[in-house]
Design a protein around this motif. Sequence first.
Motif, PDB file in Angstrom:
ATOM      1  N   THR A 125       0.829  -1.212   0.000  1.00 17.99           N
ATOM      2  CA  THR A 125       0.000   0.000   0.000  1.00 17.99           C
ATOM      3  C   THR A 125       0.861   1.259   0.000  1.00 17.99           C
ATOM      4  N   ARG A 130      -1.873   6.203   6.298  1.00 16.00           N
ATOM      5  CA  ARG A 130      -2.885   5.532   5.476  1.00 16.00           C
ATOM      6  C   ARG A 130      -2.650   4.023   5.450  1.00 16.00           C
ATOM      7  N   LEU A 140      -5.317   1.360   7.057  1.00 15.73           N
ATOM      8  CA  LEU A 140      -6.047   0.521   6.110  1.00 15.73           C
ATOM      9  C   LEU A 140      -5.729  -0.958   6.286  1.00 15.73           C
ATOM     10  N   VAL A 154     -10.286  -2.480   0.331  1.00 18.76           N
ATOM     11  CA  VAL A 154      -8.975  -1.835   0.421  1.00 18.76           C
ATOM     12  C   VAL A 154      -8.293  -1.823  -0.933  1.00 18.76           C
TER      13      VAL A 154
END
Length: 315
Positions: A112, A154, A158, A205
């Motif tokens: 991510t 983030r 997440l 996600v």
Amino acid sequence: MSDSNTTDFTNPSTFILLGIPGLERAHVWISIPFCTMYAIAILGNFTILLIVKRERSLHKPMYYFLCMLAITDLIMPMSILPKMLSIFWFNSREIDFSACFTQMYFINFFATMESGIFLAMAFDRYVAICHPLRHSTILTNCVVVKIGLALVLRGCLLILPYPLLANRWPYCKTNIIPHTYCKHISVVNLACADVHASSYYSLTVTFFAPGMDVFFIAVSYILILRAIFSLPTKKARLKTFGTCSSHLCAVFTSYIPVLFSSVMHRFDNTMPLYLLILMANMYLLVPSMIHPIIYGVRTKQIRDRLLSLFTPRRT
């Protein structure tokens, strides 16, 4: 009499990683290219970090984001490689229950992070090309630090539900994972419970992070291309587009293998399991090796500095 192939445990203390089922005899040989790729990744990414640190002219947002990418590319393979090699070399297949969920977290967290860094780099290219006079005032060092911290936050928020949700399910079928690492979907599929919450959250996600990142990267390049085509000469257009080529190559080498592997896992039931597992390993290792090569070859400032390190100075 109970079936000998079933177990009656609940929430085992360890999982068993099988490595690459069907290729057990080739495990040692498979480890050679994997180790080679990571050795190249270490050399390349440390070189990028060293060049940017030593060359003051590279202390700019574009290269700060490149350093973030290099750090991510150094750490993410380390989340899978040590355990993978212990399976390949020593047949050490057990992994602690909590260690498995920790590995799951870091794999997805750094994936991510990497996606977010690509978006930040696209934003940098957009500002540099579409608003060149305001670039230094928009992307200050303070703003770059805030973007980096936002990407870390983030990723943390997440991905945190991945292990938290997976840890809730009872595991009473088997503790055998037919993989080289604790891939999220491979682990939750072992639970003897309704795991739709984990599956739906994973899909959400994927859409919210990489999906939205790809969308905004595409929007950035639409605006960039519009600005490039408005330039008066072909030479100016090619030169300006050349500043984006490294970023585009890095994006493609990261997203295409992930997309291909995800599609094959979800929709192609005819592909052998060992090929799916090999692809799942390759999309974590190959980009980490390729990114520094791309930036070393296609970015003039880094290429020139790299050549100067190996070219003897004339007296």
